[in-house]
Structures are given as C-alpha cells and as structure tokens.
Scaffold this motif. Structure first.
Motif, PDB file in Angstrom:
ATOM      1  N   GLY A   1       0.825  -1.152  -0.006  1.00  0.00           N
ATOM      2  CA  GLY A   1       0.343   0.106   0.081  1.00  0.00           C
ATOM      3  C   GLY A   1       0.905   1.145  -0.171  1.00  0.00           C
ATOM      4  N   SER A   2       2.264   1.176  -0.868  1.00  0.00           N
ATOM      5  CA  SER A   2       3.215   2.086  -0.528  1.00  0.00           C
ATOM      6  C   SER A   2       2.531   3.409  -1.342  1.00  0.00           C
ATOM      7  N   GLY A   3       2.380   5.058  -1.003  1.00  0.00           N
ATOM      8  CA  GLY A   3       1.786   5.342  -1.766  1.00  0.00           C
ATOM      9  C   GLY A   3       2.970   4.981  -2.984  1.00  0.00           C
TER      10      GLY A   3
ATOM     11  N   ASP B   1      -1.900  -4.337  -6.871  1.00  0.00           N
ATOM     12  CA  ASP B   1      -3.351  -3.621  -7.670  1.00  0.00           C
ATOM     13  C   ASP B   1      -3.304  -4.312  -8.431  1.00  0.00           C
TER      14      ASP B   1
ATOM     15  N   THR C   1     -15.336   3.669  -5.674  1.00  0.00           N
ATOM     16  CA  THR C   1     -13.870   3.023  -4.890  1.00  0.00           C
ATOM     17  C   THR C   1     -12.597   2.812  -6.006  1.00  0.00           C
TER      18      THR C   1
ATOM     19  N   ARG D   1     -10.603   6.569  -5.006  1.00  0.00           N
ATOM     20  CA  ARG D   1     -10.367   6.238  -3.608  1.00  0.00           C
ATOM     21  C   ARG D   1      -8.504   5.669  -3.313  1.00  0.00           C
ATOM     22  N   ARG D   2      -8.753   4.137  -4.276  1.00  0.00           N
ATOM     23  CA  ARG D   2      -7.696   3.155  -4.382  1.00  0.00           C
ATOM     24  C   ARG D   2      -6.744   3.882  -5.257  1.00  0.00           C
TER      25      ARG D   2
ATOM     26  N   THR E   1      -5.879   7.157  -5.862  1.00  0.00           N
ATOM     27  CA  THR E   1      -5.007   7.780  -5.083  1.00  0.00           C
ATOM     28  C   THR E   1      -3.963   7.680  -3.917  1.00  0.00           C
ATOM     29  N   ARG E   2      -4.751   6.644  -3.479  1.00  0.00           N
ATOM     30  CA  ARG E   2      -4.001   5.731  -1.838  1.00  0.00           C
ATOM     31  C   ARG E   2      -3.014   4.740  -2.050  1.00  0.00           C
ATOM     32  N   LEU E   3      -3.039   4.440  -3.803  1.00  0.00           N
ATOM     33  CA  LEU E   3      -1.381   3.474  -4.182  1.00  0.00           C
ATOM     34  C   LEU E   3      -0.416   4.683  -4.839  1.00  0.00           C
TER      35      LEU E   3
ATOM     36  N   GLY F   1      -0.527   7.647  -5.741  1.00  0.00           N
ATOM     37  CA  GLY F   1       0.130   9.059  -5.020  1.00  0.00           C
ATOM     38  C   GLY F   1      -0.855  10.490  -5.192  1.00  0.00           C
ATOM     39  N   GLU F   2      -1.365  10.231  -6.435  1.00  0.00           N
ATOM     40  CA  GLU F   2      -2.091  11.325  -6.599  1.00  0.00           C
ATOM     41  C   GLU F   2      -3.507  10.874  -7.380  1.00  0.00           C
TER      42      GLU F   2
END
Length: 328
Positions: A213-215, A223, A256, A259-260, A262-264, A266-267
């Motif tokens: 899950g690092s950005g 993923d 979903t 959100r996913r 952006t989290r993975l 980083g933007e």
C-alpha cells in the motif's frame, strides 16, 4: 567452485522460471509486463578499484546510472541533498535520469568525471584501503518514451542483504561484472542486453521490498485493477479518460477506484493522466520533429492552442520555446 558464465546464465534462467511458476497469474504479472519493456539503447560499463581518497561524479543528464559496490565502502551524494548516503560492499544503487551525483571516500573528496575513473584496466590485487566499483551509465531506448521514467524515485538502493537474497539479481550483477572486467568494446551489445536484465531484476527486487500500500507507482502495480488502469493510460493517452471510464474498464465502482488509485499512486487518476500526457509531449518535443498539433492529438488534445496552454502551465513556457531550448 565458481560457475562459468554459461552455467550462471542457466541457473539464472531456471530460477526465473521457478519464480514465474510460483507467482502464477497473480497481480505482480502486471508489474512484470511493464518492466519487460525496459530497454537500454546505449550503455557505458566498467569497473574500477579506487584507493582513498577518491571521488567520481556523474553530471545531470538524460543518462541513468547503476552502481554496485563490489568491495569496500563509499559515500553517495545526490545533487540537491545535503546528507551523503553510506554504501557498503554488496550494495546496488540505481540513480535515475537527470540526477547529478557523486561517489567518494571520504565524503568530501575531490571529484573527477566517471569516465576518467573507469578508463584504465582495474587492478586484480585487493587493497585494504580500496573500494571496487561496477558502474554503468545508460540511456533507455528512445523509440518510445518509457512509462516508468516520470514516476521513478531519484534513488533506488538495495542493500547487500537484499541483493544476496535475490538469486536472479545476484547472478545478473555477477554476469555484468564478468563482462565489464573482460570487455573488448564499451558499446558491446552483450553488455547492453545483460544490463537490460539486471535493471529489470533490480527494479522488481525493489518493488518486492516496498511496504504494502505504499504511495508510489511501483506499489500500485501489485493491485491488478490499478495496474490495468495504469496500462490503459500509458498505452492510450489520447483517449478521453474520465474517472468513470477508467473505473468501468477495471470493474470497480467510481468511488472505490478513485480512492484506491489515489492511495496507491499518490495522486488522483485525472491528475496522473494529465501529468503522463505532459511527460509524453515534452519527450516528443525534445526528440522528434512532429508538429505541435500532431503531438497535441497524440496526447489527447483536440486543438493545438488548448495543448499549448496546458503545456505552458506545467513547464512554464510554450511548446515551441521548450523545443527551442532543448535543441540549444
């Protein structure tokens, strides 16, 4: 007993097949598909035994550089960073394109260009105060811009323990060392192909040790849905992408997916689309003779003026001025 080069190649090949079988059709296949397009078009490869004090520098340019500490230790200093990084025997570092840097011992030693240090044949006799380096400078194949370059971190550092624990990478670096020490031609195609393999394996090894899950873009490749979205953006930058369209293609709800991603990564998805398009456009302006209108259409803009406005906002100058400046 030391393995011959042919035996080493076979061991590395067998190990890669075993790992591929173990991975099956899992999510990292998406990352592997991307990494296999990593190709060098030119490479400078060499080794050097350097006695303290010494320092070598690589100027900022389009080249990237791979350094392996074969024996001893040294300090790495990146342009724009105050604190040097200590490198030990067995460490491998990849410094990405356009980042000036220096290797030295001690940290404040005088610096000479890397080619000067690698020009002579390295001594085979060990010395207690010496550091032995394997260094490679390379450019990627410029037939098409590589999808990773705009999002790679400036430095990828694998420790000796991480290299030793990854047999394919360790063997690839061993082959690079053998080729560098016995090379007959710095532009030898064998060296370039070995470097291709070493770089792919190094990047994959680095991806494998990143926290879940690092950005960053590499973490996103683990993923399957986000990896597919990235491939769609990279391969079809001219498409009129929306968050809903991308989410539909990867079988996720809009919320979903956004959100996913952006989290993975980083933007947000559309910010990434815009940045990737500008990266492709800048490379095309630097390295091709295509018209601004042609480039605009290739990266998803219906008109040259709209593209020019977006490009100027990112790069601070018009596409024409950017091209003129790159050519000077």
């Amino acid at each position: 007993m030391a393995l011959s080069m042919r035996q080493t190649c076979k061991v590395m090949s067998d190990r890669l097949k075993q790992q591929a079988s173990e991975r099956g059709s899992g999510s990292m296949d998406a990352g592997w598909d991307v990494l296999t397009s990593y190709r060098t078009s030119s490479a400078f490869l060499g080794t050097a035994m350097l006695r303290r004090p010494w320092g070598i520098g690589v100027d900022p340019q389009r080249n990237s550089a791979l350094h392996v500490i074969l024996a001893g230790s040294c300090w790495l200093r990146l342009a724009g960073r105050d604190d040097p990084i200590c490198l030990s025997s067995g460490d491998a570092v990849l410094v990405t394109s356009g980042i000036g840097h220096a290797l030295s011992d001690p940290p404040d030693a005088a610096i000479v260009p890397i080619r000067n240090a690698l020009a002579g044949a390295p001594s085979r006799e060990p010395a207690p105060d010496a550091t032995t380096l394997l260094c490679a400078k390379y450019q990627l194949d410029e037939a098409a811009p590589h999808r990773m370059m705009s999002v790679m971190p400036p430095l990828i550092h694998l420790t000796a323990q991480q290299v030793e624990g990854n047999e394919p990478l360790r063997l690839a670096l061993q082959l690079l060392r053998v080729e560098a020490q016995g090379r007959r031609n710095e532009a030898d195609v064998i060296a370039s192909r070995l470097l291709d393999s070493a770089l792919v394996l190094l990047l994959r090894a680095w991806m494998d040790v990143q926290p879940a899950g690092s950005g960053n873009w590499f973490g996103a490749l683990s993923d399957p849905a986000i990896a597919r979205a990235l491939r769609l953006i990279h391969e079809q930058p001219q498409d009129a992408w929306t968050v809903a369209a991308l989410a539909d293609r990867v079988l996720l709800s809009r919320a979903t997916f956004a959100r996913r991603f952006t989290r993975l990564v980083g933007e947000p998805p559309l910010a990434y689309v815009a940045r990737w398009r500008m990266n492709l456009a800048a490379k095309a302006l630097r390295e091709t003779g295509r018209s601004i209108d042609e480039i605009a259409r290739a990266v998803g803009y219906e008109s040259g003026p709209a593209f020019s406005k977006a490009f100027s906002r990112v790069y601070g100058r018009s596409p024409g001025r950017y091209r003129s400046g790159s050519a000077s």
